[in-house]
Design a protein around this motif. Structure first.
Motif, PDB file in Angstrom:
ATOM      1  N   TRP A 181      15.363  10.075 -10.288  1.00 50.52           N
ATOM      2  CA  TRP A 181      15.855  10.197  -8.920  1.00 50.52           C
ATOM      3  C   TRP A 181      16.919  11.286  -8.819  1.00 50.52           C
ATOM      4  CZ3 TRP A 181      14.233   7.058  -4.765  1.00 50.52           C
ATOM      5  CH2 TRP A 181      13.362   6.022  -5.115  1.00 50.52           C
ATOM      6  N   THR A 182      16.937  11.964  -7.673  1.00 51.54           N
ATOM      7  CA  THR A 182      17.980  12.950  -7.360  1.00 51.54           C
ATOM      8  C   THR A 182      18.923  12.316  -6.355  1.00 51.54           C
ATOM      9  OG1 THR A 182      16.480  14.812  -7.711  1.00 51.54           O
ATOM     10  CG2 THR A 182      18.461  15.232  -6.394  1.00 51.54           C
ATOM     11  N   VAL A 183      20.222  12.459  -6.563  1.00 54.71           N
ATOM     12  CA  VAL A 183      21.191  11.840  -5.666  1.00 54.71           C
ATOM     13  C   VAL A 183      22.090  12.911  -5.055  1.00 54.71           C
ATOM     14  CG1 VAL A 183      22.817  11.411  -7.552  1.00 54.71           C
ATOM     15  CG2 VAL A 183      22.991  10.080  -5.434  1.00 54.71           C
ATOM     16  N   LYS A 184      22.406  12.724  -3.783  1.00 51.10           N
ATOM     17  CA  LYS A 184      23.280  13.642  -3.069  1.00 51.10           C
ATOM     18  C   LYS A 184      24.292  12.851  -2.255  1.00 51.10           C
ATOM     19  CE  LYS A 184      23.251  17.331   0.433  1.00 51.10           C
ATOM     20  NZ  LYS A 184      22.409  18.112   1.372  1.00 51.10           N
ATOM     21  N   ALA A 185      25.575  13.140  -2.477  1.00 49.64           N
ATOM     22  CA  ALA A 185      26.651  12.484  -1.731  1.00 49.64           C
ATOM     23  C   ALA A 185      27.234  13.489  -0.736  1.00 49.64           C
ATOM     24  CB  ALA A 185      27.730  11.983  -2.682  1.00 49.64           C
ATOM     25  N   GLU A 186      27.261  13.093   0.530  1.00 50.91           N
ATOM     26  CA  GLU A 186      27.749  13.982   1.588  1.00 50.91           C
ATOM     27  C   GLU A 186      29.094  13.501   2.123  1.00 50.91           C
ATOM     28  OE1 GLU A 186      24.796  14.993   4.561  1.00 50.91           O
ATOM     29  OE2 GLU A 186      23.195  14.331   3.207  1.00 50.91           O
ATOM     30  N   THR A 244      30.522   9.680   3.110  1.00 48.39           N
ATOM     31  CA  THR A 244      30.036   8.725   4.111  1.00 48.39           C
ATOM     32  C   THR A 244      28.509   8.552   4.061  1.00 48.39           C
ATOM     33  OG1 THR A 244      29.947  10.505   5.758  1.00 48.39           O
ATOM     34  CG2 THR A 244      31.953   9.156   5.698  1.00 48.39           C
ATOM     35  N   LYS A 245      27.842   9.293   3.183  1.00 47.60           N
ATOM     36  CA  LYS A 245      26.380   9.193   3.114  1.00 47.60           C
ATOM     37  C   LYS A 245      25.915   9.534   1.705  1.00 47.60           C
ATOM     38  CE  LYS A 245      22.207  11.239   5.229  1.00 47.60           C
ATOM     39  NZ  LYS A 245      21.730  12.235   6.221  1.00 47.60           N
ATOM     40  N   ILE A 246      25.063   8.682   1.146  1.00 49.23           N
ATOM     41  CA  ILE A 246      24.488   8.916  -0.178  1.00 49.23           C
ATOM     42  C   ILE A 246      22.970   8.819  -0.064  1.00 49.23           C
ATOM     43  CG2 ILE A 246      24.450   8.234  -2.596  1.00 49.23           C
ATOM     44  CD1 ILE A 246      27.097   6.812  -2.156  1.00 49.23           C
ATOM     45  N   THR A 247      22.264   9.817  -0.597  1.00 48.15           N
ATOM     46  CA  THR A 247      20.806   9.853  -0.515  1.00 48.15           C
ATOM     47  C   THR A 247      20.203   9.922  -1.913  1.00 48.15           C
ATOM     48  OG1 THR A 247      20.909  11.024   1.606  1.00 48.15           O
ATOM     49  CG2 THR A 247      18.813  11.078   0.417  1.00 48.15           C
ATOM     50  N   TRP A 248      19.306   9.015  -2.210  1.00 53.99           N
ATOM     51  CA  TRP A 248      18.518   9.057  -3.445  1.00 53.99           C
ATOM     52  C   TRP A 248      17.083   9.407  -3.069  1.00 53.99           C
ATOM     53  CZ3 TRP A 248      22.266   5.362  -2.606  1.00 53.99           C
ATOM     54  CH2 TRP A 248      23.260   5.218  -3.584  1.00 53.99           C
ATOM     55  N   SER A 249      16.498  10.371  -3.744  1.00 56.91           N
ATOM     56  CA  SER A 249      15.131  10.797  -3.433  1.00 56.91           C
ATOM     57  C   SER A 249      14.440  11.305  -4.692  1.00 56.91           C
ATOM     58  CB  SER A 249      15.143  11.904  -2.364  1.00 56.91           C
ATOM     59  OG  SER A 249      15.873  13.024  -2.828  1.00 56.91           O
ATOM     60  N   ASN A 289       0.803  -1.227   0.000  1.00 56.84           N
ATOM     61  CA  ASN A 289       0.000   0.000   0.000  1.00 56.84           C
ATOM     62  C   ASN A 289       0.835   1.274   0.000  1.00 56.84           C
ATOM     63  OD1 ASN A 289       1.058  -0.323   2.522  1.00 56.84           O
ATOM     64  ND2 ASN A 289      -0.835   0.099   3.650  1.00 56.84           N
ATOM     65  N   ALA A 290       2.140   1.166  -0.302  1.00 60.76           N
ATOM     66  CA  ALA A 290       3.000   2.352  -0.318  1.00 60.76           C
ATOM     67  C   ALA A 290       4.180   2.114  -1.252  1.00 60.76           C
ATOM     68  CB  ALA A 290       3.491   2.682   1.101  1.00 60.76           C
ATOM     69  N   SER A 291       4.745   3.200  -1.752  1.00 56.44           N
ATOM     70  CA  SER A 291       5.911   3.129  -2.632  1.00 56.44           C
ATOM     71  C   SER A 291       7.157   3.588  -1.875  1.00 56.44           C
ATOM     72  CB  SER A 291       5.709   4.016  -3.870  1.00 56.44           C
ATOM     73  OG  SER A 291       4.586   3.598  -4.622  1.00 56.44           O
ATOM     74  N   THR A 292       8.310   3.066  -2.265  1.00 62.57           N
ATOM     75  CA  THR A 292       9.576   3.548  -1.711  1.00 62.57           C
ATOM     76  C   THR A 292       9.935   4.856  -2.413  1.00 62.57           C
ATOM     77  OG1 THR A 292      10.395   1.341  -1.162  1.00 62.57           O
ATOM     78  CG2 THR A 292      12.037   3.063  -1.458  1.00 62.57           C
ATOM     79  N   THR A 293      10.196   5.897  -1.629  1.00 64.50           N
ATOM     80  CA  THR A 293      10.456   7.220  -2.203  1.00 64.50           C
ATOM     81  C   THR A 293      11.846   7.767  -1.872  1.00 64.50           C
ATOM     82  OG1 THR A 293       9.397   8.250  -0.273  1.00 64.50           O
ATOM     83  CG2 THR A 293       8.018   7.841  -2.217  1.00 64.50           C
ATOM     84  N   LYS A 294      12.565   7.091  -0.967  1.00 71.16           N
ATOM     85  CA  LYS A 294      13.912   7.572  -0.625  1.00 71.16           C
ATOM     86  C   LYS A 294      14.767   6.434  -0.099  1.00 71.16           C
ATOM     87  CE  LYS A 294      14.884  10.394   2.960  1.00 71.16           C
ATOM     88  NZ  LYS A 294      14.997  11.642   3.763  1.00 71.16           N
ATOM     89  N   LEU A 295      16.064   6.500  -0.441  1.00 65.39           N
ATOM     90  CA  LEU A 295      17.028   5.538   0.085  1.00 65.39           C
ATOM     91  C   LEU A 295      18.259   6.300   0.557  1.00 65.39           C
ATOM     92  CD1 LEU A 295      18.095   2.587   0.473  1.00 65.39           C
ATOM     93  CD2 LEU A 295      19.165   2.852  -1.775  1.00 65.39           C
ATOM     94  N   VAL A 296      18.693   5.999   1.773  1.00 65.59           N
ATOM     95  CA  VAL A 296      19.917   6.581   2.312  1.00 65.59           C
ATOM     96  C   VAL A 296      20.878   5.439   2.617  1.00 65.59           C
ATOM     97  CG1 VAL A 296      20.978   7.972   4.123  1.00 65.59           C
ATOM     98  CG2 VAL A 296      18.666   8.508   3.327  1.00 65.59           C
ATOM     99  N   VAL A 297      22.083   5.509   2.072  1.00 65.52           N
ATOM    100  CA  VAL A 297      23.109   4.493   2.327  1.00 65.52           C
ATOM    101  C   VAL A 297      24.272   5.162   3.050  1.00 65.52           C
ATOM    102  CG1 VAL A 297      24.801   2.931   1.295  1.00 65.52           C
ATOM    103  CG2 VAL A 297      22.477   3.045   0.371  1.00 65.52           C
TER     104      VAL A 297
END
Length: 241
Positions: A89-94, A114-119, A62-70
């Protein structure tokens, strides 16, 4: 004329209800055990550069995945990290300031990703998405790298894949973190990669086969119990007539 379910005594009806609940529970366990965030391939060679894909299945109906943080391990920082664009998708590497600089061919590096975010994208129910990352050099002083991950759904739920892998022979944790096994240099040649790919495929087939056997067992058990309940009800009905 009354239906068979109404003719069955309370004991038989309760047995049938228990059978249904047991089947539903086992089906749920099979689904949960077969879907979680993983890193692929599962092995790489120490001291080299590798391209890995974080595979993210959608586990909700009943829901979609909208963000992943690794989260990349800060205790063993990687000097080079780059991501492959994913359509939609938009990706940001910190980066994080390192307490101990990394020695590279070009000198010393004081920061590392040390952190990658896809949203911004969407993984619908019943589908999965892979997010590619090129990284290196991989450390030579450990046999694995663990990447904790956060999976966010459109309903606001956040699933944290952050549990260490289970010891050999132990049950898998509920939310295992993706783990990349690191092999000693020279063990993952072109032939080794082919073998690893075959092993990965075999593992997938084995997992699918295990799930199929579980579901088959559930069906057989429910069928046998259903026959027993039906026979019990018919016998009781005849004895009353």
């Amino acid at each position: 004329m009354t239906s068979l379910s109404h003719a069955l005594p309370p004991t038989a009806r309760r047995l049938g209800a228990v059978a249904g609940l047991a089947a539903a529970s086992l089906l749920g366990l099979a689904t949960a055990a077969s879907a979680h965030v993983t890193v692929n391939p599962k092995t790489a060679e120490q001291g080299t550069y590798a391209k890995v894909a974080f595979r993210v299945p959608n586990e909700r109906d009943n829901a979609s995945t909208t963000k992943l943080v690794v989260y990349l391990p800060a205790d063993r920082p990687l000097s080079s990290v780059s991501v492959r664009p994913v359509p939609g998708w938009t990706v940001k590497a910190e980066k994080t300031k390192l307490a101990t600089p990394i020695k590279t061919e070009g000198g010393e590096q004081t920061e590392a990703v040390t952190k990658i975010t896809w949203s911004g994208g969407k993984i619908d129910p019943g589908t999965f998405q892979e997010f590619d990352v090129s990284m290196g050099r991989l450390p030579t002083d450990t046999g694995e790298l663990m990447f904790k991950a956060d999976q966010t759904y459109s309903n606001g739920e956040v699933v944290k894949w952050d549990q260490p892998p289970a010891a050999e022979g132990a049950a898998e944790p509920e939310h295992p973190a993706p783990v990349l096994k690191l092999l000693p240099k020279g063990q993952q040649s072109a032939v080794g990669l082919t073998a690893a790919t075959k092993a990965d495929s075999a593992a997938t087939v084995s997992a699918d086969d295990g799930t199929a056997r579980l579901l088959g067992g559930v069906g057989i058990a429910v069928g046998v119990l259903g026959i027993a309940v039906g026979g019990y009800g018919v016998t009781r009905a005849r004895s009353r007539s």
